[in-house]
Design a protein around this motif. Structure first.
Motif, PDB file in Angstrom:
ATOM      1  N   VAL A  62      -2.744  -1.580  -7.002  1.00 17.80           N
ATOM      2  CA  VAL A  62      -2.924  -2.896  -6.390  1.00 17.80           C
ATOM      3  C   VAL A  62      -4.041  -2.868  -5.559  1.00 17.80           C
ATOM      4  N   ALA A  63      -3.811  -1.764  -4.435  1.00 15.83           N
ATOM      5  CA  ALA A  63      -4.732  -1.624  -3.420  1.00 15.83           C
ATOM      6  C   ALA A  63      -6.176  -1.433  -4.007  1.00 15.83           C
ATOM      7  N   TYR A  64      -6.420  -0.542  -4.785  1.00 14.48           N
ATOM      8  CA  TYR A  64      -7.667  -0.364  -5.421  1.00 14.48           C
ATOM      9  C   TYR A  64      -8.427  -1.317  -6.416  1.00 14.48           C
ATOM     10  N   ALA A  65      -7.514  -2.314  -6.928  1.00 18.01           N
ATOM     11  CA  ALA A  65      -8.079  -3.325  -7.870  1.00 18.01           C
ATOM     12  C   ALA A  65      -8.995  -4.063  -7.486  1.00 18.01           C
ATOM     13  N   ASP A  66      -9.366  -4.570  -6.084  1.00 18.07           N
ATOM     14  CA  ASP A  66     -10.513  -5.065  -5.862  1.00 18.07           C
ATOM     15  C   ASP A  66     -11.724  -4.148  -5.639  1.00 18.07           C
ATOM     16  N   GLY A  67     -11.683  -2.960  -5.893  1.00 14.42           N
ATOM     17  CA  GLY A  67     -12.758  -2.160  -5.728  1.00 14.42           C
ATOM     18  C   GLY A  67     -12.687  -1.405  -4.438  1.00 14.42           C
ATOM     19  N   SER A  68     -11.883  -1.905  -3.469  1.00 20.22           N
ATOM     20  CA  SER A  68     -12.244  -1.161  -1.955  1.00 20.22           C
ATOM     21  C   SER A  68     -10.610  -0.897  -1.558  1.00 20.22           C
ATOM     22  N   LEU A  69     -10.570   0.151  -0.744  1.00 17.24           N
ATOM     23  CA  LEU A  69      -9.126   0.386  -0.167  1.00 17.24           C
ATOM     24  C   LEU A  69      -9.140  -0.013   1.265  1.00 17.24           C
ATOM     25  N   ASP A  70      -8.471  -0.941   1.718  1.00 12.90           N
ATOM     26  CA  ASP A  70      -8.237  -1.337   3.086  1.00 12.90           C
ATOM     27  C   ASP A  70      -7.304  -0.524   3.769  1.00 12.90           C
ATOM     28  N   GLY A  71      -7.605  -0.233   5.090  1.00 10.02           N
ATOM     29  CA  GLY A  71      -6.730   0.531   6.070  1.00 10.02           C
ATOM     30  C   GLY A  71      -5.400   0.030   6.228  1.00 10.02           C
ATOM     31  N   GLN A  72      -5.178  -1.218   6.076  1.00 11.15           N
ATOM     32  CA  GLN A  72      -3.874  -1.965   6.165  1.00 11.15           C
ATOM     33  C   GLN A  72      -3.062  -1.545   4.847  1.00 11.15           C
ATOM     34  N   GLU A  73      -3.684  -1.538   3.772  1.00 16.31           N
ATOM     35  CA  GLU A  73      -3.303  -1.258   2.250  1.00 16.31           C
ATOM     36  C   GLU A  73      -2.564   0.118   2.337  1.00 16.31           C
ATOM     37  N   ASP A  74      -3.603   0.880   2.983  1.00 18.69           N
ATOM     38  CA  ASP A  74      -3.249   2.569   2.930  1.00 18.69           C
ATOM     39  C   ASP A  74      -1.996   2.722   3.759  1.00 18.69           C
ATOM     40  N   HIS A  75      -2.005   1.823   5.019  1.00 25.00           N
ATOM     41  CA  HIS A  75      -0.850   1.956   5.862  1.00 25.00           C
ATOM     42  C   HIS A  75       0.500   1.559   5.454  1.00 25.00           C
ATOM     43  N   ILE A  76       0.414   0.350   4.673  1.00 27.20           N
ATOM     44  CA  ILE A  76       1.775  -0.150   4.123  1.00 27.20           C
ATOM     45  C   ILE A  76       2.312   0.757   2.813  1.00 27.20           C
ATOM     46  N   ILE A  77       1.453   1.338   2.243  1.00 27.30           N
ATOM     47  CA  ILE A  77       1.795   2.165   1.047  1.00 27.30           C
ATOM     48  C   ILE A  77       2.405   3.443   1.698  1.00 27.30           C
ATOM     49  N   ARG A  78       1.820   4.170   2.727  1.00 29.60           N
ATOM     50  CA  ARG A  78       2.165   5.009   3.631  1.00 29.60           C
ATOM     51  C   ARG A  78       3.709   4.830   3.858  1.00 29.60           C
ATOM     52  N   LYS A  79       3.778   3.665   4.463  1.00 34.67           N
ATOM     53  CA  LYS A  79       5.251   3.071   5.185  1.00 34.67           C
ATOM     54  C   LYS A  79       6.166   3.132   3.887  1.00 34.67           C
ATOM     55  N   ILE A  80       5.741   2.375   2.729  1.00 33.08           N
ATOM     56  CA  ILE A  80       6.729   2.229   1.901  1.00 33.08           C
ATOM     57  C   ILE A  80       6.959   3.645   1.200  1.00 33.08           C
ATOM     58  N   SER A  81       6.116   4.438   1.087  1.00 33.24           N
ATOM     59  CA  SER A  81       6.425   5.714   0.376  1.00 33.24           C
ATOM     60  C   SER A  81       7.492   6.486   1.476  1.00 33.24           C
ATOM     61  N   GLY A  82       7.383   6.558   2.581  1.00 30.12           N
ATOM     62  CA  GLY A  82       8.178   7.178   3.445  1.00 30.12           C
ATOM     63  C   GLY A  82       9.672   6.545   3.382  1.00 30.12           C
ATOM     64  N   LEU A  83       9.704   5.028   3.150  1.00 30.34           N
ATOM     65  CA  LEU A  83      10.857   4.544   3.035  1.00 30.34           C
ATOM     66  C   LEU A  83      11.580   4.842   1.649  1.00 30.34           C
ATOM     67  N   MET A  84      10.748   5.358   0.775  1.00 29.80           N
ATOM     68  CA  MET A  84      11.217   5.519  -0.591  1.00 29.80           C
ATOM     69  C   MET A  84      11.566   7.132  -0.723  1.00 29.80           C
ATOM     70  N   TYR A  85      11.457   7.677   0.304  1.00 31.32           N
ATOM     71  CA  TYR A  85      11.470   9.113   0.177  1.00 31.32           C
ATOM     72  C   TYR A  85      10.711  10.000  -0.729  1.00 31.32           C
ATOM     73  N   VAL A  86       9.372   9.399  -0.775  1.00 31.11           N
ATOM     74  CA  VAL A  86       8.592  10.163  -1.490  1.00 31.11           C
ATOM     75  C   VAL A  86       7.768  11.253  -0.366  1.00 31.11           C
ATOM     76  N   THR A  87       7.614  12.419  -1.023  1.00 32.00           N
ATOM     77  CA  THR A  87       6.856  13.460  -0.223  1.00 32.00           C
ATOM     78  C   THR A  87       5.429  13.086   0.142  1.00 32.00           C
ATOM     79  N   HIS A  88       5.119  13.812   1.241  1.00 27.84           N
ATOM     80  CA  HIS A  88       3.501  13.190   1.505  1.00 27.84           C
ATOM     81  C   HIS A  88       2.656  14.047   0.253  1.00 27.84           C
ATOM     82  N   ALA A  89       3.031  15.234  -0.275  1.00 27.73           N
ATOM     83  CA  ALA A  89       2.112  15.725  -1.127  1.00 27.73           C
ATOM     84  C   ALA A  89       2.184  14.868  -2.612  1.00 27.73           C
ATOM     85  N   ASP A  90       3.500  14.043  -2.897  1.00 25.73           N
ATOM     86  CA  ASP A  90       3.334  13.225  -4.071  1.00 25.73           C
ATOM     87  C   ASP A  90       2.793  11.941  -3.848  1.00 25.73           C
TER      88      ASP A  90
END
Length: 150
Positions: free
Chosen positions: A108-136
């Motif tokens: 979804v973040a890359y669908a428009d052709g660019s990655l915004d810093g806020q998109e990266d931030h929210i995915i990083r936050k969700i990833s942490g809440l989902m217990y996904v390791t940083h490497a994954d």
């Protein structure tokens, strides 16, 4: 004064009932919508990516997908945090499925052709809440980047 407090408590109880009714598909859709909204723009490509993910992953038709997206958008507007969405997704997935969901978020973040810093931030936050390791988390991002190049 007491009547006002009772009114506030009634509203709080109603909101808790709404939150309790979130199912897996709604939680997933809400997380996808959160990423779409993160940069302040709602692009058609991002919306198309969400629809395709829900159709494929949740085995929905276009009508059910549209209804689910409407519900998810409404819930996201009312939400004060991501907990209710992440909680239901975590309860219904294993580690491998959670990594796959992080890939969906990157799509979804890359669908428009660019990655915004806020998109990266929210995915990083969700990833942490989902217990996904940083490497994954990083590997999921790389997988989506590579699939866009091919």
């Amino acid at each position: 004064m007491i009547a006002h407090l009772k009114s506030l408590l009634r509203k709080f109880d109603e909101k808790n009932t709404e939150t309790d009714s979130i199912d897996f598909k709604t939680g997933l859709a809400a997380l996808l919508v959160e990423v779409m909204r993160a940069d302040g723009h709602t692009d058609k490509q991002e919306l198309d990516s969400i629809e395709q993910t829900l159709i494929t992953y949740c085995d929905l038709d276009i009508t059910a997908t549209s209804q689910l997206l409407d519900k998810a958008k409404q819930l996201v507007e009312q939400a004060i945090d991501l907990y209710s969405f992440v909680n239901v997704v975590n309860a219904n997935t294993n580690d491998v499925e959670r990594i796959e969901i992080i890939e969906f978020l990157w799509q979804v973040a890359y669908a428009d052709g660019s990655l915004d810093g806020q998109e990266d931030h929210i995915i990083r936050k969700i990833s942490g809440l989902m217990y996904v390791t940083h490497a994954d988390f990083i590997q999921a991002k790389i997988n989506v980047q590579e699939s866009r190049i091919q």
